[in-house]
Design a protein around this motif. Structure first.
Motif, PDB file in Angstrom:
ATOM      1  N   LEU A 166       0.994  -0.926   0.356  1.00  0.00           N
ATOM      2  CA  LEU A 166       0.222  -0.048  -0.511  1.00  0.00           C
ATOM      3  C   LEU A 166       1.200   1.685   0.076  1.00  0.00           C
ATOM      4  CD1 LEU A 166      -3.196  -0.887   3.084  1.00  0.00           C
ATOM      5  CD2 LEU A 166      -2.746  -0.642  -0.235  1.00  0.00           C
ATOM      6  N   GLY A 167       1.793   1.060   0.588  1.00  0.00           N
ATOM      7  CA  GLY A 167       2.939   2.518   0.876  1.00  0.00           C
ATOM      8  C   GLY A 167       3.321   2.265  -0.580  1.00  0.00           C
ATOM      9  N   LEU A 168       4.205   1.632  -1.845  1.00  0.00           N
ATOM     10  CA  LEU A 168       4.340   1.801  -3.198  1.00  0.00           C
ATOM     11  C   LEU A 168       3.248   2.276  -3.549  1.00  0.00           C
ATOM     12  CD1 LEU A 168       6.021   1.339  -5.532  1.00  0.00           C
ATOM     13  CD2 LEU A 168       4.740  -1.399  -5.292  1.00  0.00           C
ATOM     14  N   MET A 169       1.781   1.849  -3.277  1.00  0.00           N
ATOM     15  CA  MET A 169       0.177   2.403  -4.384  1.00  0.00           C
ATOM     16  C   MET A 169       0.694   3.838  -4.053  1.00  0.00           C
ATOM     17  SD  MET A 169      -0.640  -0.132  -6.220  1.00  0.00           S
ATOM     18  CE  MET A 169       0.571  -0.065  -6.542  1.00  0.00           C
ATOM     19  N   GLY A 170       1.240   4.470  -1.998  1.00  0.00           N
ATOM     20  CA  GLY A 170       0.460   5.908  -2.078  1.00  0.00           C
ATOM     21  C   GLY A 170       1.501   6.372  -2.885  1.00  0.00           C
ATOM     22  N   LEU A 171       2.778   6.154  -3.266  1.00  0.00           N
ATOM     23  CA  LEU A 171       3.826   6.767  -3.985  1.00  0.00           C
ATOM     24  C   LEU A 171       3.628   6.391  -5.481  1.00  0.00           C
ATOM     25  CD1 LEU A 171       6.589   8.078  -3.885  1.00  0.00           C
ATOM     26  CD2 LEU A 171       7.301   5.008  -5.036  1.00  0.00           C
ATOM     27  N   VAL A 200      -6.767  18.613  -4.717  1.00  0.00           N
ATOM     28  CA  VAL A 200      -4.999  18.716  -4.795  1.00  0.00           C
ATOM     29  C   VAL A 200      -4.278  18.671  -3.123  1.00  0.00           C
ATOM     30  CG1 VAL A 200      -3.663  20.707  -5.411  1.00  0.00           C
ATOM     31  CG2 VAL A 200      -2.966  18.226  -6.153  1.00  0.00           C
ATOM     32  N   VAL A 201      -4.467  19.431  -2.666  1.00  0.00           N
ATOM     33  CA  VAL A 201      -3.284  19.632  -1.563  1.00  0.00           C
ATOM     34  C   VAL A 201      -4.421  18.738  -0.392  1.00  0.00           C
ATOM     35  CG1 VAL A 201      -3.141  21.161   0.500  1.00  0.00           C
ATOM     36  CG2 VAL A 201      -2.522  21.689  -1.689  1.00  0.00           C
ATOM     37  N   TRP A 202      -5.096  18.574  -0.270  1.00  0.00           N
ATOM     38  CA  TRP A 202      -5.653  17.795   0.789  1.00  0.00           C
ATOM     39  C   TRP A 202      -4.693  16.368   0.538  1.00  0.00           C
ATOM     40  CZ3 TRP A 202      -8.573  13.232   0.168  1.00  0.00           C
ATOM     41  CH2 TRP A 202      -9.194  12.869   1.197  1.00  0.00           C
ATOM     42  N   ALA A 203      -5.243  15.591  -1.054  1.00  0.00           N
ATOM     43  CA  ALA A 203      -4.518  14.644  -1.821  1.00  0.00           C
ATOM     44  C   ALA A 203      -3.282  14.169  -1.496  1.00  0.00           C
ATOM     45  CB  ALA A 203      -5.081  14.009  -2.977  1.00  0.00           C
ATOM     46  N   THR A 259       1.373  11.232   3.722  1.00  0.00           N
ATOM     47  CA  THR A 259       1.387  10.350   5.273  1.00  0.00           C
ATOM     48  C   THR A 259       0.160   9.285   5.781  1.00  0.00           C
ATOM     49  OG1 THR A 259      -1.537  11.539   5.706  1.00  0.00           O
ATOM     50  CG2 THR A 259       0.815  12.966   6.339  1.00  0.00           C
ATOM     51  N   GLY A 260      -0.371   9.223   4.760  1.00  0.00           N
ATOM     52  CA  GLY A 260      -0.886   7.749   4.610  1.00  0.00           C
ATOM     53  C   GLY A 260       1.117   6.852   4.204  1.00  0.00           C
ATOM     54  N   MET A 261       1.456   7.704   3.048  1.00  0.00           N
ATOM     55  CA  MET A 261       2.340   6.205   2.497  1.00  0.00           C
ATOM     56  C   MET A 261       3.513   6.519   3.628  1.00  0.00           C
ATOM     57  SD  MET A 261       5.098   7.213  -0.696  1.00  0.00           S
ATOM     58  CE  MET A 261       5.983   8.480   0.529  1.00  0.00           C
ATOM     59  N   ILE A 262       3.770   7.037   4.733  1.00  0.00           N
ATOM     60  CA  ILE A 262       4.449   7.169   5.917  1.00  0.00           C
ATOM     61  C   ILE A 262       4.427   6.227   7.143  1.00  0.00           C
ATOM     62  CG2 ILE A 262       5.843   8.674   8.007  1.00  0.00           C
ATOM     63  CD1 ILE A 262       5.952  11.053   6.088  1.00  0.00           C
ATOM     64  N   TRP A 301      13.914  12.833  14.047  1.00  0.00           N
ATOM     65  CA  TRP A 301      12.870  13.272  13.342  1.00  0.00           C
ATOM     66  C   TRP A 301      12.160  12.007  12.475  1.00  0.00           C
ATOM     67  CZ3 TRP A 301      13.019  12.166   7.987  1.00  0.00           C
ATOM     68  CH2 TRP A 301      13.974  11.798   7.741  1.00  0.00           C
ATOM     69  N   TYR A 302      11.865  11.075  12.082  1.00  0.00           N
ATOM     70  CA  TYR A 302      11.960  10.636  11.167  1.00  0.00           C
ATOM     71  C   TYR A 302      10.463   9.496  11.953  1.00  0.00           C
ATOM     72  CZ  TYR A 302      14.836   6.663  12.785  1.00  0.00           C
ATOM     73  OH  TYR A 302      15.975   5.977  14.050  1.00  0.00           O
ATOM     74  N   LEU A 303      10.839   9.109  13.619  1.00  0.00           N
ATOM     75  CA  LEU A 303       9.915   8.659  13.538  1.00  0.00           C
ATOM     76  C   LEU A 303       8.443  10.077  14.716  1.00  0.00           C
ATOM     77  CD1 LEU A 303      11.071   6.077  16.253  1.00  0.00           C
ATOM     78  CD2 LEU A 303       9.560   5.596  14.527  1.00  0.00           C
ATOM     79  N   THR A 304       9.371  11.139  14.695  1.00  0.00           N
ATOM     80  CA  THR A 304       8.578  12.562  14.762  1.00  0.00           C
ATOM     81  C   THR A 304       7.138  12.654  13.827  1.00  0.00           C
ATOM     82  OG1 THR A 304      10.410  13.324  15.343  1.00  0.00           O
ATOM     83  CG2 THR A 304       8.119  15.330  15.230  1.00  0.00           C
ATOM     84  N   ALA A 305       7.852  11.956  12.327  1.00  0.00           N
ATOM     85  CA  ALA A 305       7.350  12.849  11.234  1.00  0.00           C
ATOM     86  C   ALA A 305       6.280  11.867  11.552  1.00  0.00           C
ATOM     87  CB  ALA A 305       7.727  12.173  10.184  1.00  0.00           C
ATOM     88  N   LEU A 306       6.198  10.435  12.260  1.00  0.00           N
ATOM     89  CA  LEU A 306       5.736   9.353  11.733  1.00  0.00           C
ATOM     90  C   LEU A 306       4.403   9.960  13.123  1.00  0.00           C
ATOM     91  CD1 LEU A 306       4.680   6.218  11.217  1.00  0.00           C
ATOM     92  CD2 LEU A 306       5.949   5.485  12.940  1.00  0.00           C
ATOM     93  N   LEU A 307       4.597  10.485  13.960  1.00  0.00           N
ATOM     94  CA  LEU A 307       3.356  10.871  14.731  1.00  0.00           C
ATOM     95  C   LEU A 307       2.740  11.891  14.476  1.00  0.00           C
ATOM     96  CD1 LEU A 307       6.320   9.561  18.059  1.00  0.00           C
ATOM     97  CD2 LEU A 307       4.542   8.695  17.048  1.00  0.00           C
ATOM     98  N   VAL A 308       3.341  12.563  13.569  1.00  0.00           N
ATOM     99  CA  VAL A 308       2.916  13.382  13.483  1.00  0.00           C
ATOM    100  C   VAL A 308       1.809  12.888  11.985  1.00  0.00           C
ATOM    101  CG1 VAL A 308       2.557  16.355  12.647  1.00  0.00           C
ATOM    102  CG2 VAL A 308       4.114  15.651  14.148  1.00  0.00           C
ATOM    103  N   SER A 309       2.313  12.431  11.328  1.00  0.00           N
ATOM    104  CA  SER A 309       1.479  11.981   9.743  1.00  0.00           C
ATOM    105  C   SER A 309      -0.255  11.101  10.331  1.00  0.00           C
ATOM    106  CB  SER A 309       1.943  11.173   9.380  1.00  0.00           C
ATOM    107  OG  SER A 309       2.314   9.701   9.966  1.00  0.00           O
ATOM    108  N   GLN A 310       0.011  10.416  11.510  1.00  0.00           N
ATOM    109  CA  GLN A 310      -1.084   9.464  11.895  1.00  0.00           C
ATOM    110  C   GLN A 310      -2.290   9.668  12.047  1.00  0.00           C
ATOM    111  OE1 GLN A 310       1.691   7.506  14.993  1.00  0.00           O
ATOM    112  NE2 GLN A 310       1.758   5.836  13.214  1.00  0.00           N
TER     113      GLN A 310
END
Length: 391
Positions: free
Chosen positions: A149-154, A201-204, A210-213, A317-326
């Protein structure tokens, strides 16, 4: 301005990135819609657990009493995790499994944090919301499903970017937002597809990104454990997991963790030997009090034998980005108004995806009177063959 060759290349990229991911993105949008309102649907279905009302200032049971109550329900299992409800810190959820190792076989017990009484034995592998969640997160395929699903998000992000590039040449002879209602059904859907695509477009981009992350969460945590946590655990090298009989009481360990990070509240506990902890520590994940900091976690490692804090590493930073994106992915930052906005944009995106699929299936339909070939965005233009200007 794009040359004809460049336009064809952008169109080809947009077309195939869109086609490959469209069905999966439709599935994610459809399953994501009820997940935006998962708390409200839980209340409606009666599956959401609530602590009974009690007078303010009612004393709390100790963490040891809470866990003892949960263990009494399944004495042959071990406690992997415990967490406090985001909405009501008087409510505990305790996860029990056959062993500390990662497994899909787990039981969830809701316990009142004031009386240490079991409130519910929540089914975790059945029901409508469970099916929606698993389809949305991993297609019932575990890590492989997440990465797919991450690949589909990309591919979705590629389709969005290429669609934006194609939008300007497509609209060069049309007013912004124009829908040619007097033309063929295919042209009307093409115009609507492009209009909704550019509006959302911005929302998508935000939700797709964030879904890919989020699909990389398991890998990020494993890398953090390997890269950062292993250095903190060097003094314990070679020692086995602390047996349950040798562990100290948990309430002093919790108190020590909270004292180490004043002003923060408990979110989650991982016990020794489990995925998010070490063989030698109770790991307390604490959160802040603001809308943003309540999503960011501070791990505090407390020695399971001595109840002393041994480390409190800052998340990379990458786990912070994950927590913000969820929470951003599901619109959890702004209460009900943001959830409604997220739902409306989700529905618009379903229309964009569905219309893009329709345009592809109808690509060889004969032109109606007036010859679509003379119209911008017709079936003979690269932009139309690429399904318009969005994913």
């Amino acid at each position: 301005m794009l040359s004809p060759t460049a336009l064809r290349r952008w169109s080809w990229t947009h077309k195939w990135s869109s086609l490959i991911c469209t069905l999966f993105m439709l599935l994610l949008c459809i399953t994501g819609l009820p997940l935006i309102f998962h708390h409200e649907i839980g209340h409606l279905l009666g599956t959401e657990v609530e602590a009974p009302p009690m007078p303010a200032g009612t004393p709390r049971a100790s963490l040891d009493q809470v866990l003892a109550a949960a263990r009494a329900e399944y004495p042959d299992r071990v406690v992997q995790f415990a967490s406090q409800s985001d909405e009501d810190d008087a409510l505990w959820f305790v996860t029990l499994t056959p062993t500390p190792a990662p497994t899909e076989d787990f039981k969830s017990i809701a316990v009142d944090g004031r009386t240490a009484q079991v409130l519910a034995r929540r089914p975790v592998d059945q029901g409508f919301m469970y099916v929606m969640s698993r389809l949305h997160v991993d297609l019932f395929a575990g890590l492989a499903g997440k990465l797919f699903l991450g690949l589909m998000g990309l591919l979705l992000l590629v389709a969005i970017v290429t669609g934006v590039v194609l939008y300007a040449p497509f609209m060069r002879k049309l007013a912004f937002g124009e829908v040619r209602r007097t033309k063929s059904p295919r042209l009307k859907w093409l115009d609507l597809h492009n209009l909704l695509g550019i509006v959302t477009v911005v929302w998508a981009l935000v939700v797709g990104g964030t879904g890919m992350i989020n699909t990389w969460a398991d890998l990020m945590i494993k890398y953090w454990q390997y890269d950062k946590l292993s250095a903190l655990l060097a003094p314990y090298a070679g020692q086995p997991t602390v047996p349950a009989a040798e562990r100290s009481a948990l309430q002093p360990a919790l108190d020590a963790a909270l004292a180490h990070a004043p002003g923060m509240k408990l979110s989650f506990i991982a016990f020794p030997g489990t995925t998010l902890s070490s063989p030698h520590h109770n790991t307390f994940l604490l959160r802040g009090n603001t809308p943003l900091t309540s999503r960011l976690l501070q791990p505090v490692l407390v020695d399971a034998r001595t109840a002393q804090v041994t480390a409190a590493p800052q998340l990379p930073w990458y786990l912070t980005a994950l927590l913000v994106s969820q929470p951003l992915h599901f619109g959890d930052y702004g209460g009900m108004p943001m959830k409604v906005l997220w739902a409306l944009l989700d529905i618009a995106t379903i229309v964009v995806l569905g219309s893009g699929l329709y345009l592809w299936l109808r690509r060889k339909a004969p032109a109606t009177a007036g010859s679509n070939a003379a119209q911008p965005g017709s079936s003979n233009t690269p932009a139309a063959s690429a399904q318009g200007a969005s994913a």
